[in-house]
Design a protein around this motif. Structure first.
Motif, PDB file in Angstrom:
ATOM      1  N   ASN A   1       0.887  -1.262  -0.219  1.00 20.77           N
ATOM      2  CA  ASN A   1       0.057   0.046  -0.108  1.00 20.77           C
ATOM      3  C   ASN A   1       1.113   1.125   0.141  1.00 20.77           C
ATOM      4  O   ASN A   1       0.389   2.257  -0.560  1.00 20.77           O
ATOM      5  CB  ASN A   1      -0.941  -0.133   1.241  1.00 20.77           C
ATOM      6  N   LEU A   2       1.981   1.168   0.579  1.00 18.38           N
ATOM      7  CA  LEU A   2       2.721   2.392   0.817  1.00 18.38           C
ATOM      8  C   LEU A   2       3.776   2.616  -0.319  1.00 18.38           C
ATOM      9  O   LEU A   2       4.624   3.915  -0.457  1.00 18.38           O
ATOM     10  CB  LEU A   2       3.730   2.376   1.999  1.00 18.38           C
ATOM     11  N   SER A   3       3.788   1.782  -1.489  1.00 21.51           N
ATOM     12  CA  SER A   3       4.675   1.927  -2.471  1.00 21.51           C
ATOM     13  C   SER A   3       4.136   3.177  -3.333  1.00 21.51           C
ATOM     14  O   SER A   3       5.148   3.697  -4.069  1.00 21.51           O
ATOM     15  CB  SER A   3       4.704   0.520  -3.194  1.00 21.51           C
ATOM     16  N   ARG A   4       3.025   3.525  -3.320  1.00 24.40           N
ATOM     17  CA  ARG A   4       2.612   4.545  -3.984  1.00 24.40           C
ATOM     18  C   ARG A   4       3.196   5.793  -3.388  1.00 24.40           C
ATOM     19  O   ARG A   4       3.145   6.986  -4.514  1.00 24.40           O
ATOM     20  CB  ARG A   4       1.199   4.741  -4.060  1.00 24.40           C
TER      21      ARG A   4
ATOM     22  N   ARG B   1       3.673  11.168  -7.563  1.00 25.21           N
ATOM     23  CA  ARG B   1       2.319  11.813  -7.817  1.00 25.21           C
ATOM     24  C   ARG B   1       1.723  12.553  -6.949  1.00 25.21           C
ATOM     25  O   ARG B   1       1.025  13.629  -7.169  1.00 25.21           O
ATOM     26  CB  ARG B   1       1.426  10.612  -8.229  1.00 25.21           C
ATOM     27  N   TYR B   2       1.769  12.333  -5.410  1.00 26.19           N
ATOM     28  CA  TYR B   2       1.383  13.061  -4.465  1.00 26.19           C
ATOM     29  C   TYR B   2       1.993  12.768  -3.253  1.00 26.19           C
ATOM     30  O   TYR B   2       3.138  11.840  -2.959  1.00 26.19           O
ATOM     31  CB  TYR B   2      -0.119  12.842  -4.396  1.00 26.19           C
ATOM     32  N   GLY B   3       1.737  13.344  -2.177  1.00 28.20           N
ATOM     33  CA  GLY B   3       2.412  13.418  -0.998  1.00 28.20           C
ATOM     34  C   GLY B   3       3.598  14.168  -0.846  1.00 28.20           C
ATOM     35  O   GLY B   3       4.125  14.936  -1.605  1.00 28.20           O
ATOM     36  N   HIS B   4       4.462  13.721   0.059  1.00 22.75           N
ATOM     37  CA  HIS B   4       5.772  14.500   0.422  1.00 22.75           C
ATOM     38  C   HIS B   4       6.840  14.329  -0.788  1.00 22.75           C
ATOM     39  O   HIS B   4       6.808  13.078  -1.315  1.00 22.75           O
ATOM     40  CB  HIS B   4       6.473  14.018   1.909  1.00 22.75           C
ATOM     41  N   ARG B   5       7.645  15.178  -1.105  1.00 19.60           N
ATOM     42  CA  ARG B   5       8.853  15.179  -2.139  1.00 19.60           C
ATOM     43  C   ARG B   5       9.944  15.863  -1.629  1.00 19.60           C
ATOM     44  O   ARG B   5       9.848  16.796  -0.891  1.00 19.60           O
ATOM     45  CB  ARG B   5       8.487  15.409  -3.425  1.00 19.60           C
ATOM     46  N   ALA B   6      10.923  14.908  -1.756  1.00 25.94           N
ATOM     47  CA  ALA B   6      12.336  15.539  -0.902  1.00 25.94           C
ATOM     48  C   ALA B   6      12.733  16.738  -1.791  1.00 25.94           C
ATOM     49  O   ALA B   6      12.581  16.813  -3.174  1.00 25.94           O
ATOM     50  CB  ALA B   6      13.478  14.523  -1.014  1.00 25.94           C
ATOM     51  N   GLU B   7      13.586  17.639  -1.281  1.00 23.58           N
ATOM     52  CA  GLU B   7      13.824  18.932  -2.210  1.00 23.58           C
ATOM     53  C   GLU B   7      15.185  18.583  -2.835  1.00 23.58           C
ATOM     54  O   GLU B   7      15.340  19.374  -4.036  1.00 23.58           O
ATOM     55  CB  GLU B   7      13.921  20.092  -1.185  1.00 23.58           C
TER      56      GLU B   7
ATOM     57  N   GLU C   1      12.667  10.466   4.369  1.00 23.24           N
ATOM     58  CA  GLU C   1      12.376  11.755   5.057  1.00 23.24           C
ATOM     59  C   GLU C   1      10.840  11.499   5.390  1.00 23.24           C
ATOM     60  O   GLU C   1      10.485  11.872   6.681  1.00 23.24           O
ATOM     61  CB  GLU C   1      12.357  13.062   4.206  1.00 23.24           C
ATOM     62  N   GLY C   2       9.922  10.877   4.521  1.00 18.36           N
ATOM     63  CA  GLY C   2       8.717  10.637   4.871  1.00 18.36           C
ATOM     64  C   GLY C   2       8.191   9.662   6.015  1.00 18.36           C
ATOM     65  O   GLY C   2       7.174   9.625   6.276  1.00 18.36           O
ATOM     66  N   PHE C   3       8.958   8.657   5.808  1.00 17.11           N
ATOM     67  CA  PHE C   3       8.843   7.279   6.579  1.00 17.11           C
ATOM     68  C   PHE C   3       9.246   7.170   7.990  1.00 17.11           C
ATOM     69  O   PHE C   3      10.536   7.513   7.927  1.00 17.11           O
ATOM     70  CB  PHE C   3       8.897   6.124   5.783  1.00 17.11           C
ATOM     71  N   GLY C   4       8.872   6.913   9.222  1.00 16.03           N
ATOM     72  CA  GLY C   4       9.467   6.806  10.474  1.00 16.03           C
ATOM     73  C   GLY C   4      10.343   5.523  10.209  1.00 16.03           C
ATOM     74  O   GLY C   4       9.857   4.580   9.525  1.00 16.03           O
ATOM     75  N   ALA C   5      11.026   5.329  11.446  1.00 12.56           N
ATOM     76  CA  ALA C   5      11.724   4.005  11.445  1.00 12.56           C
ATOM     77  C   ALA C   5      10.907   2.826  11.533  1.00 12.56           C
ATOM     78  O   ALA C   5      11.371   1.658  10.856  1.00 12.56           O
ATOM     79  CB  ALA C   5      12.513   4.082  12.777  1.00 12.56           C
TER      80      ALA C   5
ATOM     81  N   LEU D   1      10.356  -2.936   4.749  1.00 12.37           N
ATOM     82  CA  LEU D   1      11.430  -3.851   4.371  1.00 12.37           C
ATOM     83  C   LEU D   1      11.054  -5.375   4.538  1.00 12.37           C
ATOM     84  O   LEU D   1      11.184  -6.167   3.847  1.00 12.37           O
ATOM     85  CB  LEU D   1      12.582  -3.411   5.289  1.00 12.37           C
ATOM     86  N   THR D   2      10.248  -5.600   5.809  1.00 11.38           N
ATOM     87  CA  THR D   2       9.822  -6.911   6.354  1.00 11.38           C
ATOM     88  C   THR D   2       8.850  -7.572   5.178  1.00 11.38           C
ATOM     89  O   THR D   2       8.766  -8.508   4.742  1.00 11.38           O
ATOM     90  CB  THR D   2       9.356  -7.061   7.548  1.00 11.38           C
ATOM     91  N   GLY D   3       7.718  -6.431   4.779  1.00  8.19           N
ATOM     92  CA  GLY D   3       6.818  -6.740   3.937  1.00  8.19           C
ATOM     93  C   GLY D   3       7.336  -7.136   2.463  1.00  8.19           C
ATOM     94  O   GLY D   3       6.882  -8.012   1.911  1.00  8.19           O
ATOM     95  N   THR D   4       8.151  -6.330   2.282  1.00  6.38           N
ATOM     96  CA  THR D   4       8.871  -6.558   0.793  1.00  6.38           C
ATOM     97  C   THR D   4       9.530  -7.788   0.740  1.00  6.38           C
ATOM     98  O   THR D   4       9.539  -8.619  -0.307  1.00  6.38           O
ATOM     99  CB  THR D   4       9.847  -5.525   0.496  1.00  6.38           C
ATOM    100  N   TYR D   5      10.307  -8.325   1.623  1.00  2.00           N
ATOM    101  CA  TYR D   5      10.863  -9.504   1.820  1.00  2.00           C
ATOM    102  C   TYR D   5       9.830 -10.798   1.741  1.00  2.00           C
ATOM    103  O   TYR D   5      10.251 -11.646   0.932  1.00  2.00           O
ATOM    104  CB  TYR D   5      11.756  -9.671   3.359  1.00  2.00           C
TER     105      TYR D   5
END
Length: 226
Positions: A123-126, A131-137, A152-156, A163-167
């Motif tokens: 779900n967070l891959s988007r 397209r939307y949301g935060h973008r690094a400068e 920058e946008g996701f906490g630890a 990472l776990t889900g991708t695995y």
């Protein structure tokens, strides 16, 4: 969340029901959760008469119940003691205790921490800054923009789950972890459905320990997961 059961019911009334802006929302009939609370019992000393409270054997084995009943405040687990005192109070108010079994409930935590991170990763891959949301400068190319944006946008904890889900969703691990966890989830759900055939509600702990101070377990994600 609230100071009384009635407050919880009022809050649930506002939250429940179909949400046309949520694609995962189920179209089920709206239920008034305050209806039973407002009912009056013929015996005011036993307002819970007729309520069947299921006691899962996996939470409340005979040895645990005996220990809690005789040891008073010396019970080693504060969570179990508090839950047992609540169960006894329900019984005093007229509820009937019913023994039930949830044979696969012990697999709930490992199944959850395979399925939930996998869904988070998907779900967070988007949220890539395109397209939307935060973008690094500050970035040099598309790859650095995406990696900096997510850093920058996701906490630890979010990064840990991604990472776990991708695995577990990777080729070669999907069948062994994700599909297997889904099968286990279905079996656990069947256990709950079976238990609720003989009772109205289930009583038991929802956390293994009492609450700790905010930030106290930040360096121990496993303790927070449990």
């Amino acid at each position: 969340m609230a100071r009384s059961a009635k407050d919880c019911a009022l809050l649930l009334n506002a939250m429940c029901g179909f949400d046309e802006k949520d694609s995962t929302s189920a179209q089920v009939a709206h239920e008034d959760y305050t209806a039973k609370i407002n009912e009056t019992s013929a015996d005011k000393s036993k307002p819970l008469s007729g309520l069947r409270v299921g006691i899962p054997l996996q939470f409340w084995d005979e040895k645990t119940v005996d220990a809690l009943s005789t040891s008073g405040l010396q019970a080693p687990n504060g969570v179990l003691l508090a839950c047992w005192q609540a169960v006894q109070q329900l019984q005093k108010l007229g509820a009937t205790l019913v023994d039930v079994s949830l044979p696969r409930v012990g697999l709930s935590v490992p199944a959850y921490y395979v399925i939930a991170p996998a869904e988070a990763s998907s779900n967070l891959s988007r949220f890539d800054g395109v397209r939307y949301g935060h973008r690094a400068e500050n970035y040099t190319d598309l790859e650095s923009m995406i990696s900096r944006t997510r850093a920058e946008g996701f906490g630890a904890e979010v990064q840990r789950r991604i990472l776990t889900g991708t695995y577990v969703l990777c080729h070669g691990y999907y069948d062994a972890y994700y599909l297997q966890a889904q099968r286990v989830r279905r079996l656990i759900a069947q256990d709950f459905q079976s238990a609720l055939q003989s009772c109205d509600v289930l009583a038991g702990p929802v956390a293994p320990t009492t609450a700790w101070k905010i930030g106290e377990k930040n360096n121990d994600p496993v303790a927070m997961y449990l």
